[in-house]
Design a protein around this motif. Structure first.
Motif, PDB file in Angstrom:
ATOM      1  N   ARG A  46     -26.841 -40.962  10.859  1.00 20.50           N
ATOM      2  CA  ARG A  46     -27.260 -41.602  12.036  1.00 20.50           C
ATOM      3  C   ARG A  46     -27.307 -43.140  11.392  1.00 20.50           C
ATOM      4  O   ARG A  46     -27.053 -44.040  12.448  1.00 20.50           O
ATOM      5  CB  ARG A  46     -28.577 -40.851  12.381  1.00 20.50           C
ATOM      6  N   ALA A  49     -24.053 -44.920  11.614  1.00 25.25           N
ATOM      7  CA  ALA A  49     -23.308 -45.053  12.789  1.00 25.25           C
ATOM      8  C   ALA A  49     -24.200 -46.205  13.606  1.00 25.25           C
ATOM      9  O   ALA A  49     -23.456 -46.988  14.316  1.00 25.25           O
ATOM     10  CB  ALA A  49     -23.739 -43.980  13.637  1.00 25.25           C
ATOM     11  N   HIS A  52     -22.904 -49.425  12.199  1.00 32.08           N
ATOM     12  CA  HIS A  52     -21.620 -49.902  12.500  1.00 32.08           C
ATOM     13  C   HIS A  52     -21.880 -50.428  13.943  1.00 32.08           C
ATOM     14  O   HIS A  52     -21.091 -51.633  14.367  1.00 32.08           O
ATOM     15  CB  HIS A  52     -20.591 -48.688  12.568  1.00 32.08           C
TER      16      HIS A  52
END
Length: 239
Positions: A46, A49, A52
């Motif tokens: 998580r 992500a 990113h």
């Protein structure tokens, strides 16, 4: 400028978008060795992500800022190219290609046209250019035996591009013809420049040349300087 921006974005992506699990802190590695490894792995995924997402937002923000700066400083001609590119971006949803297109230098200069000819045809090309837009000086009239072309003091040729500045008609000429003595102003006024109507007043005579506009007419047998006939309002219309 485009290369510098790409290098900056690549550096951000290499540092934050390719995180290695073994680069985590010592405390996190120790916690990962315990029984709660499954929960830690999900948290790490998580977090990666989210990282990113933040980097992608940063990249997009930088590109939007660059777009705004360039849009404020480009010339009016280049703005048209930018608008066209923006329309393409809206259709294709391709921001990267739009950035690359903006950084390209606009080509406002046109390459001059160069006339290329073989050596064998150089003489004819130079001759054509030399006489392009030339005017007769002096302007000659002549019979059918006098050649037509650009008249000069050394090349005495009959002008075949005559124009009348009084009626604004081009002067027509007919070799080996003369005008009948019954010709008058109304005849030429009503029938110029149609040969089928004019020929009823043309009489065959070898060696002569019949000239006419809408207001004047002459029959010439020999080379004649136009300046000697003060009633004619004819000039050379350029060759």
């Amino acid at each position: 400028m485009a290369e510098g921006l790409d290098e900056l974005l690549d550096e951000v992506e290499s540092k934050f978008c390719t995180a290695d699990p073994f680069c985590l802190g010592e405390a996190e590695r120790c916690r990962g060795c315990g029984g709660g490894g499954g929960v830690l792995s999900a948290d790490w995924i998580r977090a990666e992500a989210e990282l990113h997402l933040r980097v992608n937002i940063l990249k997009l923000s930088l590109k939007v800022i660059v777009l705004q700066i360039i849009n404020d400083h480009v010339t009016s001609g280049y703005q048209e190219q930018l608008l066209i590119s923006t329309e393409t971006f809206k259709k294709e949803d391709d921001l990267d290609s739009l950035i690359n297109e903006i950084f390209e230098e606009p080509n406002f200069d046109k390459k001059p046209f160069k006339l290329k000819s073989k050596s064998s045809g150089n003489t004819s090309v130079r001759a054509s250019i030399q006489y392009l837009g030339k005017s007769c000086s002096p302007v000659y009239l002549g019979g059918s035996t006098v050649p037509c072309g650009v008249g000069t003091t050394t090349s005495q040729r009959a002008c075949d591009h005559l124009r009348c500045i009084s009626c604004d008609f081009c002067v027509v000429s007919y070799n080996d013809y003369m005008w009948d003595k019954s010709c008058d102003y109304l005849f030429f006024r009503n029938n110029m420049p149609e040969f089928q109507k004019l020929k009823i007043k043309l009489v065959k005579k070898k060696g002569t040349r019949a000239y006419a506009c809408q207001c004047s007419w002459r029959t010439i047998e020999e080379l004649t300087d136009l300046q000697t006939d003060h009633q004619l309002r004819w000039i050379c219309g350029k060759h």
